[in-house]
Design a protein around this motif. Structure first.
Motif, PDB file in Angstrom:
ATOM      1  N   ASP A  19       0.829  -1.206   0.000  1.00 50.42           N
ATOM      2  CA  ASP A  19       0.000   0.000   0.000  1.00 50.42           C
ATOM      3  C   ASP A  19       0.864   1.256   0.000  1.00 50.42           C
ATOM      4  O   ASP A  19       0.571   2.227  -0.708  1.00 50.42           O
ATOM      5  CB  ASP A  19      -0.927   0.012   1.216  1.00 50.42           C
ATOM      6  CG  ASP A  19      -2.045  -1.010   1.114  1.00 50.42           C
ATOM      7  OD1 ASP A  19      -2.355  -1.420  -0.025  1.00 50.42           O
ATOM      8  OD2 ASP A  19      -2.590  -1.404   2.157  1.00 50.42           O
ATOM      9  N   ASP A  20       1.935   1.232   0.797  1.00 52.74           N
ATOM     10  CA  ASP A  20       2.862   2.369   0.811  1.00 52.74           C
ATOM     11  C   ASP A  20       3.507   2.562  -0.561  1.00 52.74           C
ATOM     12  O   ASP A  20       3.657   3.691  -1.043  1.00 52.74           O
ATOM     13  CB  ASP A  20       3.956   2.165   1.862  1.00 52.74           C
ATOM     14  CG  ASP A  20       3.444   2.280   3.284  1.00 52.74           C
ATOM     15  OD1 ASP A  20       2.330   2.800   3.473  1.00 52.74           O
ATOM     16  OD2 ASP A  20       4.167   1.845   4.204  1.00 52.74           O
ATOM     17  N   LEU A  21       3.896   1.446  -1.170  1.00 48.37           N
ATOM     18  CA  LEU A  21       4.536   1.507  -2.486  1.00 48.37           C
ATOM     19  C   LEU A  21       3.571   2.064  -3.525  1.00 48.37           C
ATOM     20  O   LEU A  21       3.939   2.917  -4.349  1.00 48.37           O
ATOM     21  CB  LEU A  21       5.012   0.115  -2.896  1.00 48.37           C
ATOM     22  CG  LEU A  21       5.740  -0.009  -4.239  1.00 48.37           C
ATOM     23  CD1 LEU A  21       7.023   0.818  -4.247  1.00 48.37           C
ATOM     24  CD2 LEU A  21       6.047  -1.472  -4.546  1.00 48.37           C
ATOM     25  N   ARG A  22       2.328   1.608  -3.490  1.00 51.05           N
ATOM     26  CA  ARG A  22       1.325   2.095  -4.428  1.00 51.05           C
ATOM     27  C   ARG A  22       1.091   3.597  -4.258  1.00 51.05           C
ATOM     28  O   ARG A  22       1.042   4.336  -5.244  1.00 51.05           O
ATOM     29  CB  ARG A  22       0.009   1.343  -4.214  1.00 51.05           C
ATOM     30  CG  ARG A  22      -1.147   1.880  -5.068  1.00 51.05           C
ATOM     31  CD  ARG A  22      -2.442   1.164  -4.751  1.00 51.05           C
ATOM     32  NE  ARG A  22      -2.741   1.185  -3.330  1.00 51.05           N
ATOM     33  CZ  ARG A  22      -3.237   2.241  -2.681  1.00 51.05           C
ATOM     34  NH1 ARG A  22      -3.490   3.368  -3.339  1.00 51.05           N
ATOM     35  NH2 ARG A  22      -3.496   2.186  -1.386  1.00 51.05           N
ATOM     36  N   GLU A  23       0.986   4.048  -3.028  1.00 51.79           N
ATOM     37  CA  GLU A  23       0.749   5.467  -2.783  1.00 51.79           C
ATOM     38  C   GLU A  23       1.923   6.321  -3.246  1.00 51.79           C
ATOM     39  O   GLU A  23       1.733   7.418  -3.795  1.00 51.79           O
ATOM     40  CB  GLU A  23       0.473   5.701  -1.296  1.00 51.79           C
ATOM     41  CG  GLU A  23      -0.867   5.128  -0.831  1.00 51.79           C
ATOM     42  CD  GLU A  23      -1.089   5.308   0.653  1.00 51.79           C
ATOM     43  OE1 GLU A  23      -0.253   5.989   1.302  1.00 51.79           O
ATOM     44  OE2 GLU A  23      -2.076   4.765   1.183  1.00 51.79           O
ATOM     45  N   LEU A  24       3.133   5.813  -3.042  1.00 48.73           N
ATOM     46  CA  LEU A  24       4.309   6.571  -3.461  1.00 48.73           C
ATOM     47  C   LEU A  24       4.366   6.703  -4.980  1.00 48.73           C
ATOM     48  O   LEU A  24       4.575   7.800  -5.518  1.00 48.73           O
ATOM     49  CB  LEU A  24       5.587   5.899  -2.954  1.00 48.73           C
ATOM     50  CG  LEU A  24       6.896   6.553  -3.437  1.00 48.73           C
ATOM     51  CD1 LEU A  24       7.016   7.980  -2.936  1.00 48.73           C
ATOM     52  CD2 LEU A  24       8.099   5.721  -3.002  1.00 48.73           C
ATOM     53  N   ILE A  25       4.164   5.591  -5.690  1.00 47.94           N
ATOM     54  CA  ILE A  25       4.251   5.650  -7.148  1.00 47.94           C
ATOM     55  C   ILE A  25       3.099   6.462  -7.724  1.00 47.94           C
ATOM     56  O   ILE A  25       3.276   7.192  -8.711  1.00 47.94           O
ATOM     57  CB  ILE A  25       4.303   4.230  -7.740  1.00 47.94           C
ATOM     58  CG1 ILE A  25       5.570   3.512  -7.251  1.00 47.94           C
ATOM     59  CG2 ILE A  25       4.293   4.289  -9.266  1.00 47.94           C
ATOM     60  CD1 ILE A  25       5.717   2.105  -7.760  1.00 47.94           C
ATOM     61  N   ALA A  26       1.920   6.377  -7.113  1.00 51.64           N
ATOM     62  CA  ALA A  26       0.801   7.209  -7.553  1.00 51.64           C
ATOM     63  C   ALA A  26       1.150   8.690  -7.397  1.00 51.64           C
ATOM     64  O   ALA A  26       0.808   9.517  -8.255  1.00 51.64           O
ATOM     65  CB  ALA A  26      -0.456   6.865  -6.764  1.00 51.64           C
TER      66      ALA A  26
END
Length: 254
Positions: free
Chosen positions: A43-50
């Motif tokens: 979830d953290d990775l997704r938010e960062l790339i978004a």
């Protein structure tokens, strides 16, 4: 979207990590986020790339890409080089600039090499001329002008700019070009996260699927922006990129 197989295959080729332009060496600060334990799960990775898509790729690289594509279509060399210069000016971390310009130069080199082989085959194996060697495949005068300007250090030659020229010359629309580039950026970061040993294949694919609507939305929003709108706003990402330059442990160049 086009149904012509040639542009579609070009989009696949340009967005594939198999393309030897050095993208696998860049994490654009992601490695530093992981080094500092700022990313704990998918979830953290997704938010960062978004956030990268919305604040860097969209308002900066997509704008550059779309305007480079348009300038190439119009045969406007001066406008094209102005897009390149502006992208260079608004990209703050040194590592980000270096990764982008090295990839741009490699893409030009790759296409020039391909062009010279085509000319050699067409001439029955005769050694190609200097002009042929420096003419990007299917890119015409604009691609040749960019290649020449990069070689003379007259322009930085950022990857999104070269990408836009190549894609336009090979029949991709502006939106298709932006989508291919954004997808390549996302898979590059996800591949970096995986190689750093924090995420498995299944989790990475899950993150990629959830990011696809973001890719589409960001590209559609910025594909028609004027070049003067080009400006990223991601202070923490830039700080991570600058810290990465001095990190004692680095797997990636950026």
């Amino acid at each position: 979207m086009t149904t012509d197989p040639a542009p579609f295959l070009t989009a696949l080729r340009l967005s594939d990590s198999f393309l030897p332009v050095g993208g696998y060496t860049a994490s654009y600060g992601l490695e530093q986020y992981l080094n500092e334990d700022r990313i704990e799960d998918g979830d953290d990775l997704r938010e960062l790339i978004a956030a990268y898509l919305r604040r860097v790729v969209g308002p900066c690289e997509t704008v550059a890409l779309a305007n480079a594509h348009a300038a190439s279509a119009d045969g406007d060399r001066e406008r094209l080089l102005a897009v390149d210069e502006r992208l260079h000016a608004v990209t703050m971390p040194r590592e980000f600039r270096e990764s982008s310009t090295k990839a741009g130069a490699k893409l030009c080199e790759l296409l020039a090499s391909h062009s010279s082989r085509e000319d050699s085959h067409a001439d029955g194996g005769i050694e190609p001329s200097d002009d042929a060697v420096h003419r990007a495949a299917d890119g015409g005068d604009v691609a040749a002008a960019v290649d020449d300007a990069i070689e003379r250090d007259a322009t930085p030659g950022h990857y999104p700019v070269v990408f836009g020229v190549v894609a336009e010359a090979r029949g991709l629309s502006r939106l298709e070009t932006c989508l291919a580039h954004a997808y390549s950026f996302v898979t590059g970061l996800l591949g970096a996260a995986q190689r750093l040993g924090r995420f498995g294949h299944t989790e990475i694919q899950s993150v990629l699927e959830t990011l696809q609507p973001v890719i589409a939305t960001v590209c559609e929003r910025h594909v028609s922006d004027d070049v003067t709108a080009m400006a990223p706003f991601a202070p923490l990402a830039e700080i991570m990129g600058m810290r990465h330059e001095h990190a004692g442990r680095r797997l990636f160049m950026s």
